[in-house]
Design a protein around this motif. Structure first.
Motif, mmCIF file in Angstrom:
data_model
loop_
_atom_site.group_PDB
_atom_site.id
_atom_site.type_symbol
_atom_site.label_atom_id
_atom_site.label_comp_id
_atom_site.label_asym_id
_atom_site.label_seq_id
_atom_site.Cartn_x
_atom_site.Cartn_y
_atom_site.Cartn_z
ATOM 1 N N LEU A 66 0.741 -1.369 -0.173
ATOM 2 C CA LEU A 66 -0.023 0.527 -0.127
ATOM 3 C C LEU A 66 0.747 1.141 -0.177
ATOM 4 O O LEU A 66 1.228 1.936 -0.914
ATOM 5 N N HIS A 67 1.738 1.127 1.088
ATOM 6 C CA HIS A 67 3.187 2.263 0.767
ATOM 7 C C HIS A 67 3.807 2.688 -0.454
ATOM 8 O O HIS A 67 2.761 3.409 -0.586
ATOM 9 N N SER A 68 3.879 1.647 -1.199
ATOM 10 C CA SER A 68 4.508 1.684 -2.821
ATOM 11 C C SER A 68 3.372 2.136 -3.471
ATOM 12 O O SER A 68 4.076 2.670 -4.934
ATOM 13 N N LEU A 69 2.338 1.656 -3.274
ATOM 14 C CA LEU A 69 1.527 2.565 -3.978
ATOM 15 C C LEU A 69 0.629 3.986 -3.774
ATOM 16 O O LEU A 69 -0.275 4.742 -4.597
ATOM 17 N N GLY A 70 1.508 4.366 -2.587
ATOM 18 C CA GLY A 70 1.380 5.641 -2.622
ATOM 19 C C GLY A 70 -0.134 5.725 -1.667
ATOM 20 O O GLY A 70 -0.471 6.929 -1.781
ATOM 21 N N ILE A 71 -0.507 4.628 -0.944
ATOM 22 C CA ILE A 71 -2.204 4.910 -0.255
ATOM 23 C C ILE A 71 -1.109 4.560 1.401
ATOM 24 O O ILE A 71 -0.900 3.659 1.787
ATOM 25 N N VAL A 72 -1.140 6.030 1.717
ATOM 26 C CA VAL A 72 -0.896 6.089 3.567
ATOM 27 C C VAL A 72 -1.814 6.395 4.259
ATOM 28 O O VAL A 72 -2.448 7.266 4.348
ATOM 29 N N GLN A 73 -2.192 4.964 5.172
ATOM 30 C CA GLN A 73 -3.406 5.471 6.047
ATOM 31 C C GLN A 73 -3.356 4.744 7.296
ATOM 32 O O GLN A 73 -2.321 3.928 7.268
ATOM 33 N N LEU A 74 -4.275 5.341 8.158
ATOM 34 C CA LEU A 74 -4.391 4.336 9.801
ATOM 35 C C LEU A 74 -4.403 2.616 9.426
ATOM 36 O O LEU A 74 -5.446 2.350 9.276
#
Length: 183
Positions: free
Chosen positions: A153-161
């Motif tokens: 998810l981080h590699s896709l730019g999805i940074v969430q709680l």
């Protein structure tokens, strides 16, 4: 985030692609696909043949799910490989397959989960059958999958709680194909 878990005890590699086709027909494209499979085939196929089959099938995933990140969960050691004659040879094949498929997945911008804490003497994390993980082993295994999904998810730019229970505040889908049934 929705999670689809497809855990099938005894899963063989030949079941993975048909399951992907079934999911592709009814679900929207997942953000992350996690696959932990192939260990049940290691004693049944020549290593080169199994590697070729796995690479070919993994190459087909973007055709079903164009916008997704693949997470490959490496095979973990066992005390028993059903159908195998020599444990040492199976362990060498497992390490070789993990190394080659992991390199392939990274080349395709996927994420590899190596279950470091389950490597080596993992007999304390296995059930008496020498194949399946006990509760402590499953906790370690699932934590590794969670870390792999977070990395994807981080590699896709999805940074969430993210919570420890895994729900993510989004309406995407995570798909898991694993030989370990969800309990």
């Amino acid at each position: 985030m929705d999670v689809i878990w497809r855990g099938t005890r005894g899963l063989t590699w030949s079941q993975v692609l048909p399951e992907i086709v079934r999911i592709a027909r009814v679900a929207s494209s997942p953000t992350v696909v996690v696959i932990h499979a192939g260990g049940n085939d290691l004693a049944s196929f020549p290593l080169a043949e199994l590697l070729t089959l796995m690479r070919a099938d993994l190459d087909k995933l973007p055709g079903f799910f164009p916008v997704m990140r693949l997470v490959w969960s490496e095979m973990i050691p066992r005390l028993v490989w059903r159908g195998a004659r020599e444990l040492g040879a199976m362990e060498r094949s497992r390490r070789t397959l993990n190394q080659r498929i992991s390199r392939f997945i990274r080349f395709k911008n996927g994420v590899v989960v190596r279950h470091h804490r389950l490597e080596g003497d993992n007999s304390g994390f296995l059930l008496p059958d020498g194949v399946h993980l006990n509760d402590a082993g499953l906790d370690i295994f699932l934590d590794g999958l969670r870390e792999g999904v977070v990395q994807a998810l981080h590699s896709l730019g999805i940074v969430q709680l993210l919570t420890d229970d895994f729900p993510i505040k989004d309406r995407n889908t995570l798909c898991f194909w694993t030989s370990i049934p969800r309990q």
